[in-house]
Motif scaffolding. Structure first.
Motif, PDB file in Angstrom:
ATOM      1  N   ARG A 195      -1.089  -5.920   7.603  1.00  0.00           N
ATOM      2  CA  ARG A 195      -2.378  -6.433   8.068  1.00  0.00           C
ATOM      3  C   ARG A 195      -3.083  -7.154   6.930  1.00  0.00           C
ATOM      4  NH1 ARG A 195      -5.241  -1.521  11.581  1.00  0.00           N
ATOM      5  NH2 ARG A 195      -3.571  -1.268  13.140  1.00  0.00           N
ATOM      6  N   ASP A 196      -3.545  -8.351   7.208  1.00  0.00           N
ATOM      7  CA  ASP A 196      -4.360  -9.101   6.252  1.00  0.00           C
ATOM      8  C   ASP A 196      -3.710  -9.187   4.881  1.00  0.00           C
ATOM      9  OD1 ASP A 196      -6.348  -9.358   8.246  1.00  0.00           O
ATOM     10  OD2 ASP A 196      -7.185  -7.400   7.708  1.00  0.00           O
ATOM     11  N   GLY A 197      -2.407  -9.429   4.861  1.00  0.00           N
ATOM     12  CA  GLY A 197      -1.701  -9.603   3.595  1.00  0.00           C
ATOM     13  C   GLY A 197      -1.334  -8.317   2.884  1.00  0.00           C
ATOM     14  N   ARG A 198      -1.700  -7.152   3.440  1.00  0.00           N
ATOM     15  CA  ARG A 198      -1.308  -5.873   2.855  1.00  0.00           C
ATOM     16  C   ARG A 198      -0.255  -5.224   3.742  1.00  0.00           C
ATOM     17  NH1 ARG A 198      -4.958  -4.240  -0.859  1.00  0.00           N
ATOM     18  NH2 ARG A 198      -3.090  -3.324  -1.792  1.00  0.00           N
ATOM     19  N   TRP A 199       0.623  -4.445   3.148  1.00  0.00           N
ATOM     20  CA  TRP A 199       1.708  -3.847   3.925  1.00  0.00           C
ATOM     21  C   TRP A 199       1.980  -2.417   3.476  1.00  0.00           C
ATOM     22  CZ3 TRP A 199       6.125  -3.666   0.508  1.00  0.00           C
ATOM     23  CH2 TRP A 199       6.035  -4.545  -0.599  1.00  0.00           C
ATOM     24  N   LEU A 200       2.263  -1.590   4.465  1.00  0.00           N
ATOM     25  CA  LEU A 200       2.545  -0.189   4.205  1.00  0.00           C
ATOM     26  C   LEU A 200       3.875  -0.031   3.476  1.00  0.00           C
ATOM     27  CD1 LEU A 200       1.587   1.442   7.649  1.00  0.00           C
ATOM     28  CD2 LEU A 200       0.127   1.104   5.632  1.00  0.00           C
ATOM     29  N   LEU A 201       3.891   0.849   2.492  1.00  0.00           N
ATOM     30  CA  LEU A 201       5.125   1.150   1.766  1.00  0.00           C
ATOM     31  C   LEU A 201       5.284   2.662   1.679  1.00  0.00           C
ATOM     32  CD1 LEU A 201       7.608   0.251   0.245  1.00  0.00           C
ATOM     33  CD2 LEU A 201       6.242   0.132  -1.850  1.00  0.00           C
ATOM     34  N   PRO A 202       6.011   3.257   2.630  1.00  0.00           N
ATOM     35  CA  PRO A 202       6.167   4.716   2.655  1.00  0.00           C
ATOM     36  C   PRO A 202       7.224   5.221   1.685  1.00  0.00           C
ATOM     37  CG  PRO A 202       7.297   3.737   4.520  1.00  0.00           C
ATOM     38  CD  PRO A 202       6.641   2.603   3.783  1.00  0.00           C
ATOM     39  N   VAL A 203       6.913   6.316   1.025  1.00  0.00           N
ATOM     40  CA  VAL A 203       7.841   7.012   0.129  1.00  0.00           C
ATOM     41  C   VAL A 203       8.025   8.406   0.728  1.00  0.00           C
ATOM     42  CG1 VAL A 203       8.237   7.883  -2.203  1.00  0.00           C
ATOM     43  CG2 VAL A 203       6.983   5.722  -1.854  1.00  0.00           C
ATOM     44  N   LEU A 209       0.871  -1.171   0.000  1.00  0.00           N
ATOM     45  CA  LEU A 209       0.000   0.000   0.000  1.00  0.00           C
ATOM     46  C   LEU A 209       0.913   1.227   0.000  1.00  0.00           C
ATOM     47  CD1 LEU A 209      -2.606  -1.108   2.696  1.00  0.00           C
ATOM     48  CD2 LEU A 209      -2.966  -0.999   0.215  1.00  0.00           C
ATOM     49  N   PRO A 210       1.348   1.680  -1.169  1.00  0.00           N
ATOM     50  CA  PRO A 210       2.260   2.829  -1.215  1.00  0.00           C
ATOM     51  C   PRO A 210       1.567   4.109  -0.764  1.00  0.00           C
ATOM     52  CG  PRO A 210       2.220   1.620  -3.312  1.00  0.00           C
ATOM     53  CD  PRO A 210       1.058   1.164  -2.505  1.00  0.00           C
ATOM     54  N   TYR A 211       2.305   4.937  -0.058  1.00  0.00           N
ATOM     55  CA  TYR A 211       1.823   6.275   0.276  1.00  0.00           C
ATOM     56  C   TYR A 211       3.033   7.193   0.336  1.00  0.00           C
ATOM     57  CZ  TYR A 211       3.271   5.304   5.148  1.00  0.00           C
ATOM     58  OH  TYR A 211       3.987   4.987   6.281  1.00  0.00           O
ATOM     59  N   VAL A 212       2.845   8.428  -0.087  1.00  0.00           N
ATOM     60  CA  VAL A 212       3.927   9.403  -0.144  1.00  0.00           C
ATOM     61  C   VAL A 212       3.778  10.375   1.023  1.00  0.00           C
ATOM     62  CG1 VAL A 212       4.978  11.248  -1.495  1.00  0.00           C
ATOM     63  CG2 VAL A 212       4.120   9.199  -2.643  1.00  0.00           C
ATOM     64  N   VAL A 213       4.882  10.615   1.713  1.00  0.00           N
ATOM     65  CA  VAL A 213       4.919  11.571   2.810  1.00  0.00           C
ATOM     66  C   VAL A 213       5.798  12.742   2.385  1.00  0.00           C
ATOM     67  CG1 VAL A 213       5.638  11.994   5.192  1.00  0.00           C
ATOM     68  CG2 VAL A 213       4.583   9.809   4.575  1.00  0.00           C
ATOM     69  N   ILE A 214       5.253  13.942   2.430  1.00  0.00           N
ATOM     70  CA  ILE A 214       5.993  15.157   2.084  1.00  0.00           C
ATOM     71  C   ILE A 214       5.965  16.069   3.304  1.00  0.00           C
ATOM     72  CG2 ILE A 214       6.153  17.123   0.524  1.00  0.00           C
ATOM     73  CD1 ILE A 214       4.575  15.527  -1.533  1.00  0.00           C
ATOM     74  N   GLY A 215       7.131  16.400   3.835  1.00  0.00           N
ATOM     75  CA  GLY A 215       7.117  17.239   5.019  1.00  0.00           C
ATOM     76  C   GLY A 215       8.483  17.540   5.581  1.00  0.00           C
TER      77      GLY A 215
END
Length: 331
Positions: free
Chosen positions: A99-107, A80-86
């Protein structure tokens, strides 16, 4: 001085993260899955994840087409890609969780020392505004919209307003002046986002609250002697800055925490008015005394204007999973 075994492991993991993010092949995806899909609770892996997040952000900025391919391939394997700008506080949003086979992918697109006000300034010394706008344009080209989280404002509340007081030689803290500053900052910040966000990304954009004040009353002045931020915002001489800080009144910690709450309230209202999602990470961190819950300070114990990355993991991870945008749901 010899490096400890733990330090050697951390450096090796960071080096692997930096190199693998720029190679779009089977090893890149394997490394992403190893680090993020099955997140072992081991601090060195958290440090490596921070570096990998930065490397992915660099890859997206330097070679957007390759960056989009990496994220698309990872999403096909459960990411589950998500982009963090800050600013530097945004690193708290770079997390490992599955969770439930999905995983966070931070950019992570880190804008060190950047102020929210500065984003709207075309003559900003840092130039982050132009780079952020360019990145958002590239993200809009992805096959599927990628959630974007914005974390700005802490520099303004903790540094810029204080430097403004110093430049105007106002020794006494004036609540009305601070309220005016907050309104102007939030309007500038959200005005920039309104103009820079492509229409396709706006339903997937989230404005994140700033964090509570972490500096204790005893450490406040020393904590403000941050050479990089001071240089960006017009206070380059640390010795002179220290002397000038000793001459002004400083609100106590509970009052400073209330200032952060005021900023977040204005930010939430402004985001709602512009159709942007708002994520409150501030409120869950406040203790019974109206200040940040003591464990979240970590080993720094109030001597650092950043909270503890490790201690903040549970509430931040919970907040991230609460975002509908990570599940592909637009506002």
């Amino acid at each position: 001085m010899a490096r400890s075994p733990l330090r050697q492991v951390v450096e090796a993991l960071r080096a692997q993260a930096r190199s693998s993010a720029f190679e779009f092949d089977g090893r890149t995806l394997a490394n992403l899955r190893r680090l993020f899909a099955r997140p072992l609770p081991w601090p060195p892996h958290d440090f490596a994840a921070l570096t990998m997040g930065r490397a992915l952000g660099d890859a997206m900025a330097m070679d957007p087409a390759r960056g989009r391919r990496i994220l698309k391939a990872a999403a096909a394997q459960g990411a589950l890609p998500y982009v963090v700008i800050g600013d530097s506080h945004s690193r708290h949003l770079i997390r490992r969780s599955a969770r439930d086979g999905r995983w966070l992918l931070p950019v992570h697109f880190l804008c060190t020392g950047s102020s929210a006000r500065g984003l709207a300034n075309p003559a900003s010394l840092s130039g982050w505004n132009h780079r952020v706008a360019a990145l958002l344009s590239e993200l809009a080209e992805a096959d599927s919209p990628i959630p974007v989280l914005f974390e700005f404002g802490q520099v303004d509340v903790e540094f810029v307003f204080t430097f403004k007081r110093l430049s105007e030689e106002r020794r006494t803290f004036e609540p009305d002046a601070f309220s005016d500053f907050v309104r102007g900052t939030v309007d500038s910040y959200l005005g920039f986002l309104a103009g820079a966000l492509p229409e396709r990304l706006k339903p997937f954009a989230t404005v994140v609250s700033i964090f509570p004040s972490s500096l204790s009353d005893a450490a406040w002045r020393q904590g403000y002697i941050n050479a990089h931020i001071a240089d960006l915002h017009g206070e380059a001489n640390a010795v002179a800055l220290s002397q000038r800080l000793r001459a002004i009144d400083i609100p106590h910690e509970a009052a400073r925490t209330a200032q952060h709450r005021l900023f977040n309230a204005a930010l939430a209202a402004g985001a709602a008015a512009r159709g942007l999602r708002f994520l409150d990470i501030f409120s869950p961190l406040i203790g019974d005394l109206g200040t940040v819950h003591r464990p979240y300070r970590g080993l720094a114990g109030g001597r650092d204007h950043h909270l503890s990355y490790g201690a903040l993991a549970p509430p931040v991870v919970q907040a991230l999973w609460s975002l509908p945008t990570l599940r592909g749901e637009a506002r």
